[in-house]
Design an enzyme around this catalytic site. Structure first.
Site, PDB file in Angstrom:
ATOM      1  N   HIS A   1       0.843  -1.199   0.000  1.00 13.56           N
ATOM      2  CA  HIS A   1       0.000   0.000   0.000  1.00 13.56           C
ATOM      3  C   HIS A   1       0.884   1.258   0.000  1.00 13.56           C
ATOM      4  CE1 HIS A   1      -2.229   3.191   2.196  1.00 13.56           C
ATOM      5  NE2 HIS A   1      -3.222   2.778   1.438  1.00 13.56           N
TER       6      HIS A   1
ATOM      7  N   ASN B   1       1.336   3.695   1.823  1.00 13.22           N
ATOM      8  CA  ASN B   1       1.984   4.126   3.063  1.00 13.22           C
ATOM      9  C   ASN B   1       3.084   3.187   3.541  1.00 13.22           C
ATOM     10  OD1 ASN B   1       0.231   6.239   3.108  1.00 13.22           O
ATOM     11  ND2 ASN B   1      -0.977   5.540   4.855  1.00 13.22           N
ATOM     12  N   LYS B   2       3.215   2.032   2.918  1.00 13.32           N
ATOM     13  CA  LYS B   2       4.165   1.055   3.437  1.00 13.32           C
ATOM     14  C   LYS B   2       5.610   1.370   2.982  1.00 13.32           C
ATOM     15  CE  LYS B   2       0.913  -1.524   5.368  1.00 13.32           C
ATOM     16  NZ  LYS B   2      -0.434  -0.961   5.182  1.00 13.32           N
ATOM     17  N   ASN B   3       6.594   0.693   3.590  1.00  9.58           N
ATOM     18  CA  ASN B   3       8.006   1.006   3.301  1.00  9.58           C
ATOM     19  C   ASN B   3       8.362   0.755   1.840  1.00  9.58           C
ATOM     20  OD1 ASN B   3       7.822   1.145   6.092  1.00  9.58           O
ATOM     21  ND2 ASN B   3       9.943   0.490   6.395  1.00  9.58           N
ATOM     22  N   LEU B   4       7.707  -0.219   1.223  1.00  9.49           N
ATOM     23  CA  LEU B   4       7.827  -0.458  -0.226  1.00  9.49           C
ATOM     24  C   LEU B   4       6.409  -0.388  -0.783  1.00  9.49           C
ATOM     25  CD1 LEU B   4       9.772  -3.214  -2.130  1.00  9.49           C
ATOM     26  CD2 LEU B   4       7.369  -2.785  -2.630  1.00  9.49           C
TER      27      LEU B   4
END
Ligand SMILES: *Cc1c(COP(=O)(O)O)cnc(C)c1O
Length: 381
Positions: free
Chosen positions: A179, A181-184
């Protein structure tokens, strides 16, 4: 001053150019980019089979199906997560059985898990909140002892290690989210790390209508599969992101250290709850503090409003899930999980993303300090 959001995806020009190429190629849904992304992910996860999916939620749904979780089963999880974690259990026809969190880590309290196991318990879903790993040694010892499947909600754990081993490179079914907002990120997306080729094949069928392509060009269908395949557009973003992931996570770690250093100057007087100062077993997906609400003359909503007014976005990840109407309807109520309730009512996610500057961290901390000092009840000043 420029508005500082609590997170922001970081897509470089090479990735953008790559996406444009995919758009021009004439093949935009699942194709060569998805294949390439899955191969890179599999390499990243130590050679385990990986299948790309349209979301982390989709990965959890397929994992539950692959683990055979269905009507009448119980699945143990934490009340402190994105509501997807428990929703997928309900949608599978099973019952989420919450276990309170350890207030120090904000993760499921493994000391309490065994007491929640019944003859109906089929699986455990641990959640690495903020990217901080749940103790995998203890978790899998409990699962083995009781014959339970583990469906790791590692949605936030891309790049996290547990005692040196990358999350996803070991364990049972591991679900990750890409998603925004995630780190990847792939904008929306996710993947499921599987145990063996047979399970990967079942996953492949379940993610696209259950269709099996026959050598003569025909098709066969034995199970009603879902529609959860990732597009090549998204996969191309993921390929670009994967190359930068280590740098992203190093930068996040640097910024987290700066938060600790800055808060150390005044935290004693502010009575904020800081996250565990843990650098080995996390990817610093989020930096979250607990507001000292019992000492403040304002509530969390007002705090958020004042941060916003001063140009800083903050988030709430997450309210305790068992207090949502849906879960109250399953019999949960206030006081069931006091630690999760306390954390869920006071938690604030401060800005943390790779492009943030050191000065941004300082500004966030000073703003938090000013707002808290201004609204500290007189007897606590
Ligand atoms: C993001 C997230 C999910 C769901 O992932 P999506 O890709 O948004 O479907 C599930 N669990 C947790 C803990 C998450 O943070």
């Amino acid at each position: 001053m420029e508005y500082l959001p609590f997170t922001r995806p970081d897509i470089d020009e090479a990735t953008i150019a790559g996406v444009v190429e995919v758009l021009r190629s004439g093949w935009i849904t699942s194709g060569p980019q998805v294949k390439a992304f899955e191969a890179k992910l599999s390499e990243y996860f130590g050679g385990r089979p990986v299948r790309a999916l349209v979301s982390g939620t989709g990965a959890l749904e397929l994992a539950l199906e692959l683990a055979g979780v269905g009507g009448g089963d119980e699945v143990i999880t934490t009340p402190l997560s994105w509501v997807a974690t428990a929703n997928v259990v309900v949608r599978a026809g099973a019952r989420p059985v919450f276990v309170d969190v350890n207030p120090a880590t904000r993760l499921i309290d493994l000391d309490r898990v065994e007491a929640a196991i019944t003859p109906r318990t089929k699986a455990i879903i641990p959640v690495d909140l903020a990217g901080l790993a749940v103790d995998r040694d203890r978790l899998y010892a409990i699962a083995r002892k009781h014959g339970l499947r583990v469906i790791e909600d590692a949605a936030q754990s891309m790049g996290t290690r547990w005692n040196g081993r990358r999350i996803g490179s070991f364990g049972d079914l591991v679900c990750l989210s890409f998603h925004a907002n995630k780190n990847l990120t792939t904008a929306e997306g996710g993947c499921l790390v599987l145990n063996d080729a047979a399970e990967a094949l079942r996953c492949e069928r379940l993610r696209l209508q259950g269709v099996v392509r026959l050598p003569d060009g025909g098709q066969e269908v034995e199970v009603p599969g879902a529609k959860l395949n990732l597009t090549d557009i998204a996969a191309r973003i993921g390929l670009g992101q994967l190359e930068q992931l280590e740098g992203f996570n190093e930068r996040r770690t640097h910024l987290a250290r700066r938060y600790f250093a800055r808060f150390a100057r005044f935290d004693r007087s502010l009575h904020c709850g800081l996250p565990p100062q843990e650098f080995a077993n996390t990817n610093w997906h989020m930096f979250q503090i607990l507001l000292p609400l019992d000492r403040l003359a304002i509530g969390r909503g007002e705090f958020i409003g004042q941060m916003h007014a001063r140009g800083i976005g903050v988030g709430v990840h997450y309210p305790a899930m068992h207090l949502f109407k849906l879960y109250r309807g399953l019999g949960y109520q206030d006081g069931d999980f006091p630690e999760a309730e306390k954390v869920g009512a006071s938690i604030i996610t401060l800005p943390l993303f790779p492009r943030m500057t050191d000065a941004d961290v300082d500004r966030v901390c000073d703003t938090v300090r000013d707002i808290l000092r201004t609204h500290m009840r007189p007897e606590h000043r």
